[in-house]
Write an enzyme that holds these catalytic residues in place. Structure first.
Site, PDB file in Angstrom:
ATOM      1  N   CYS A   9     116.030 -45.524  12.507  1.00 29.91           N
ATOM      2  CA  CYS A   9     115.981 -44.504  13.554  1.00 29.91           C
ATOM      3  C   CYS A   9     114.678 -44.557  14.346  1.00 29.91           C
ATOM      4  CB  CYS A   9     116.104 -43.121  12.936  1.00 29.91           C
ATOM      5  SG  CYS A   9     117.557 -42.930  11.930  1.00 29.91           S
ATOM      6  N   ARG A  46     114.659 -52.196  16.328  1.00 22.78           N
ATOM      7  CA  ARG A  46     114.512 -51.656  14.972  1.00 22.78           C
ATOM      8  C   ARG A  46     115.859 -51.509  14.266  1.00 22.78           C
ATOM      9  NH1 ARG A  46     109.446 -48.704  14.561  1.00 22.78           N
ATOM     10  NH2 ARG A  46     110.367 -47.418  12.958  1.00 22.78           N
ATOM     11  N   TRP A  81     120.240 -44.705  12.939  1.00 18.55           N
ATOM     12  CA  TRP A  81     120.755 -45.660  11.953  1.00 18.55           C
ATOM     13  C   TRP A  81     121.338 -44.786  10.848  1.00 18.55           C
ATOM     14  CZ3 TRP A  81     119.700 -47.358   6.852  1.00 18.55           C
ATOM     15  CH2 TRP A  81     120.125 -48.649   6.552  1.00 18.55           C
ATOM     16  N   ASN A 114     113.836 -38.387  12.291  1.00 17.18           N
ATOM     17  CA  ASN A 114     113.850 -39.609  11.487  1.00 17.18           C
ATOM     18  C   ASN A 114     113.594 -39.198  10.056  1.00 17.18           C
ATOM     19  OD1 ASN A 114     114.107 -41.146  13.738  1.00 17.18           O
ATOM     20  ND2 ASN A 114     112.084 -42.087  13.647  1.00 17.18           N
ATOM     21  N   GLY A 115     114.310 -39.772   9.129  1.00 12.83           N
ATOM     22  CA  GLY A 115     114.057 -39.455   7.724  1.00 12.83           C
ATOM     23  C   GLY A 115     115.290 -38.872   7.061  1.00 12.83           C
ATOM     24  N   GLU A 117     113.355 -67.341   0.633  1.00  8.91           N
ATOM     25  CA  GLU A 117     113.158 -66.861   2.006  1.00  8.91           C
ATOM     26  C   GLU A 117     114.161 -67.532   2.960  1.00  8.91           C
ATOM     27  OE1 GLU A 117     112.041 -64.586   3.545  1.00  8.91           O
ATOM     28  OE2 GLU A 117     111.846 -65.268   5.599  1.00  8.91           O
ATOM     29  N   LYS A 128     116.956 -65.631   5.262  1.00  9.06           N
ATOM     30  CA  LYS A 128     116.995 -65.790   6.716  1.00  9.06           C
ATOM     31  C   LYS A 128     118.396 -66.176   7.175  1.00  9.06           C
ATOM     32  CE  LYS A 128     114.372 -64.458   7.667  1.00  9.06           C
ATOM     33  NZ  LYS A 128     113.212 -63.668   7.408  1.00  9.06           N
ATOM     34  N   GLU A 186     121.083 -63.228   6.431  1.00  3.60           N
ATOM     35  CA  GLU A 186     120.955 -61.944   7.130  1.00  3.60           C
ATOM     36  C   GLU A 186     121.386 -62.016   8.586  1.00  3.60           C
ATOM     37  OE1 GLU A 186     117.086 -60.111   7.829  1.00  3.60           O
ATOM     38  OE2 GLU A 186     116.120 -62.053   7.641  1.00  3.60           O
ATOM     39  N   HIS A 240     122.760 -74.044 -15.157  1.00  6.49           N
ATOM     40  CA  HIS A 240     122.972 -72.984 -16.151  1.00  6.49           C
ATOM     41  C   HIS A 240     124.016 -71.972 -15.686  1.00  6.49           C
ATOM     42  CE1 HIS A 240     119.821 -74.553 -18.653  1.00  6.49           C
ATOM     43  NE2 HIS A 240     119.030 -74.626 -17.599  1.00  6.49           N
ATOM     44  N   LYS A 253     114.733 -53.093  11.623  1.00  8.85           N
ATOM     45  CA  LYS A 253     113.477 -53.840  11.572  1.00  8.85           C
ATOM     46  C   LYS A 253     112.496 -53.189  10.608  1.00  8.85           C
ATOM     47  CE  LYS A 253     110.544 -56.965  12.696  1.00  8.85           C
ATOM     48  NZ  LYS A 253     110.764 -58.238  11.977  1.00  8.85           N
TER      49      LYS A 253
HETATM   50  C1  F6R Z   1     113.904 -60.046   6.581  1.00  5.66           C
HETATM   51  C2  F6R Z   1     113.002 -58.923   6.775  1.00  5.66           C
HETATM   52  C3  F6R Z   1     112.926 -57.901   5.703  1.00  5.66           C
HETATM   53  C4  F6R Z   1     111.507 -57.332   5.594  1.00  5.66           C
HETATM   54  C5  F6R Z   1     111.498 -56.161   4.617  1.00  5.66           C
HETATM   55  C6  F6R Z   1     110.101 -55.613   4.417  1.00  5.66           C
HETATM   56  O1  F6R Z   1     113.870 -60.940   7.651  1.00  5.66           O
HETATM   57  O2  F6R Z   1     112.366 -58.795   7.791  1.00  5.66           O
HETATM   58  O3  F6R Z   1     113.349 -58.409   4.481  1.00  5.66           O
HETATM   59  O4  F6R Z   1     110.639 -58.341   5.182  1.00  5.66           O
HETATM   60  O5  F6R Z   1     112.333 -55.143   5.078  1.00  5.66           O
HETATM   61  O6  F6R Z   1     109.571 -55.141   5.608  1.00  5.66           O
HETATM   62  P1  F6R Z   1     108.021 -55.035   5.848  1.00  5.66           P
HETATM   63  O7  F6R Z   1     107.441 -56.386   5.785  1.00  5.66           O
HETATM   64  O8  F6R Z   1     107.894 -54.410   7.210  1.00  5.66           O
HETATM   65  O9  F6R Z   1     107.477 -54.154   4.767  1.00  5.66           O
END
Ligand code: F6R
Length: 600
Positions: free
Chosen positions: A2, A27, A75, A101-102, A477, A481, A484, A500, A595
């Site tokens: 949000c 976001r 959101w 927000n929250g 990682e 990527k 997602e 395993h 985000k």
């Molecule tokens: C994936 C991604 C998320 C963030 C996670 C933590 O591409 O961006 O997995 O890494 O939500 O967010 P931050 O780094 O802002 O604490």
């Protein structure tokens, strides 16, 4: 997640609000709304599911810009994605309008206790909050008191950033925050309120930060802030060091591609910040290093991509600084704290500095009196403010939901920090300069990864990334990527574990990407590649020069082996990007994601 924007005293409100919402889009959100008003009390409430552009079209068609207003991207947490559940929410008598927000944990109890005779139109906790303000106002309280009273009744882990308008005094904004970021933008003509400074940089770069428990009253020509004790206080604004162009995509089709390309520059910027011209470290400070040296164990706490960066950083702290290091997922650590050593030191890794799970851990850790350092990309964020120490990641604004350059920055800053505690045994500054050159070389070779992605992934529903040691950390990682943004179910795996159990998932043409940059285990990993190939997998190997073989899909240039994660991750980011593009999906805004994850 949000987002909130509000303005008063800035002239026409609508253009600022719409521009703000557009800047908040990155976001993640699923509906949006705006409430406009002016001194005469004329007003308009417009809400839409889906994109801000749809809301903008509708709002502009009314031809009313307002002189004050509040707006929101939602959101969904409480209630489905519907127009009714979108914010602003309003009181039944159309007097109060609120964005939030929250999460309000006890909203059902509040509704049952105080509002049983009120007709609700949404399923949201926010509507309970705004109806409650109205309830107390009808009992005779002044608006600010009714607002405070409502806030005082929120229990448990409730978090809020509130922005309220009272139609009896339409150009005044009532603001409050706890655990959810809110800033007040100060300009020569009026004020803005926002959950993300980047949303309002077209109006101002000067922001006053609100702290937990603050309540502010923002009028077209004045700002009053009360702290958690109710004292009227003055907070000096800080100036945001951000170029509005940094938040534009320029000629790039997607932010993600721009941010992948920026990584060479990010590496150079970080080195420029943390080393002086003679190659000496600067900008870390003995207060941090002394405390870290006193520690008998480091605890790196983070989520998602930042957690993966921590897995790489662990190696630097252990190998160079000789301090045992554990890496933890913040959402787990927050509620099941493991047994700690006698003198722990905490490192929080975060792009946004606002991740609720990590904030929960920091809160707990502070209560126990342990020292904490935050490495974040957004300075002046909650995690940087509330830790004892903070160091910047200097990646510049990261807009795409999928984190790329922040990961690289986290790995580099951890390496530099570890090198300030113990000798890496090589010239890290010179090696980072080489890393920057080689990142550039890989990103210049984009077409190769486009071809690989289109060939291997266009029609696949699952894929694997495998590696050993540091490559296993990068594999996690890489898998995150790819899955997602492309929605291809991808597992990142320590290659030795495949046999395993997981190897039974390998089918004809299942893509298995192998990351191969660590000499010690290169032979073993080759064996694992052969094992999956023998079971029908389509294997794609990204290997560093010293261990590459004919037939590998890409040969990575070589830098010090411990820094290879900085190079090995780049092809995986590009593969994820092009696979997503090939599937016709929105690279920057994957479904269901946000985000900055500000809910637990
Ligand atoms: C994936 C991604 C998320 C963030 C996670 C933590 O591409 O961006 O997995 O890494 O939500 O967010 P931050 O780094 O802002 O604490």
């Amino acid at each position: 997640m949000c987002g909130i924007v509000g303005v008063t005293g800035v002239g026409d409100a609508l253009p600022y609000l719409l521009q703000g919402l557009q800047k908040l889009e990155y976001r993640g959100y699923d509906s949006a709304g705006v409430f406009l008003t002016d001194a005469s009390g004329k007003n308009e409430l417009i809400k839409e599911k889906g994109r801000v552009s749809k809301l903008a079209e509708k709002a502009e068609a009314y031809g009313f810009n307002g002189t004050a207003g509040i707006a929101h991207t939602r959101w969904a947490t409480h209630g489905n994605v519907t127009v009714e559940n979108a914010h602003p929410q309003k009181s039944a008598n159309n007097r109060f309008f609120l964005v939030h927000n929250g999460v309000i944990e006890n909203y059902k109890e509040l509704k049952d206790t105080y509002l049983s005779n009120v007709d609700f139109v949404s399923e949201t906790d926010t509507e309970v909050a705004v109806q409650l303000v109205n309830h107390f106002a009808e009992e005779g309280m002044a608006t600010v008191d009714a607002f405070r009273k409502m806030i005082s009744m929120l229990e448990g882990n409730s978090a809020y950033g509130f922005l309220l308008v009272d139609e009896n005094d339409p150009e005044t904004l009532y603001v409050a925050k706890k655990k959810s970021p809110l800033l007040i933008g100060v300009s020569d003509h009026g004020y803005a309120v926002t959950s993300d400074a980047a949303a309002m940089i077209d109006l101002t770069k000067d922001f006053v930060e609100l702290r937990d428990g603050d309540v502010a009253i923002v009028k077209p020509d004045s700002l009053t802030i009360f702290d958690e004790n109710g004292d009227d206080i003055v907070r000096e604004p800080f100036t945001l060091e951000i170029d509005p162009e940094d938040t534009d995509k320029g000629a790039y089709p997607y932010y993600m591609l721009k941010e992948v390309d920026e990584q060479a520059v990010v590496a150079r910027n970080i080195a420029g910040h943390y080393y002086d011209e003679d190659g000496n470290l600067q900008g870390i400070g003995c207060a941090i290093t002394d405390k870290m040296k006193e520690a008998d164990r480091l605890y790196i706490v983070a989520a998602g991509t930042s957690y993966h960066a921590g897995l790489v950083g662990k190696r630097y702290f252990e190998q160079w600084a000789k301090i045992p290091t554990e890496v933890h997922i913040s959402s787990e650590f927050a509620y099941d704290q493991p047994m700690l050593s006698e003198k722990p030191f905490f490192i929080f890794l975060s792009q946004s500095g606002e991740t609720a799970d990590s904030r929960e851990v920091l809160d707990n850790v502070k209560k126990q009196g342990y020292p904490a350092l935050t490495l974040a990309n957004v300075m002046n964020s909650t995690l940087t403010r509330e830790a004892d120490f903070a160091l910047p990641l200097l990646a510049g604004p990261e807009i795409a939901v999928a984190s790329t350059k922040a990961y690289t920055a986290q790995v580099i800053v951890q390496a530099i920090l570890a090198s300030s505690l113990g000798n890496p045994g090589f010239d890290l500054k010179a090696e980072l300069a080489k890393v920057a050159v080689e990142i550039q070389a890989i990103t210049d070779d984009k077409e190769k990864f486009k071809a690989i992605a289109e060939d291997a992934l266009a029609d696949q529903h699952s894929a694997f990334y495998i590696g050993r040691g540091l490559d296993a950390a990068v594999a996690l990682e890489a898998a995150l990527k790819l899955k997602e943004i492309s929605y291809i179910q991808t597992e990142g795996f320590a290659a030795g574990e495949l046999k395993h159990g997981t190897i039974s998932l390998i089918e004809d043409k299942t893509p298995v990407f192998a990351l191969l940059t660590q000499k010690k285990t290169a032979g073993l990993l080759r064996g694992e590649v052969a094992q999956v190939a023998a079971r029908g997998a389509k294997t794609i190997v990204f290997a560093s020069k010293g261990v590459a073989k004919e037939g590998d899909a890409f040969v990575l240039p070589e830098v010090n082996e411990l820094l290879m994660p900085l190079l090995a991750v780049i092809p995986t980011q590009l593969v994820a990007y092009y696979a997503t593009l090939a599937r016709g999906l929105d690279v920057d805004r994957p479904r269901n994601l946000a985000k900055s994850v500000t809910v637990q």
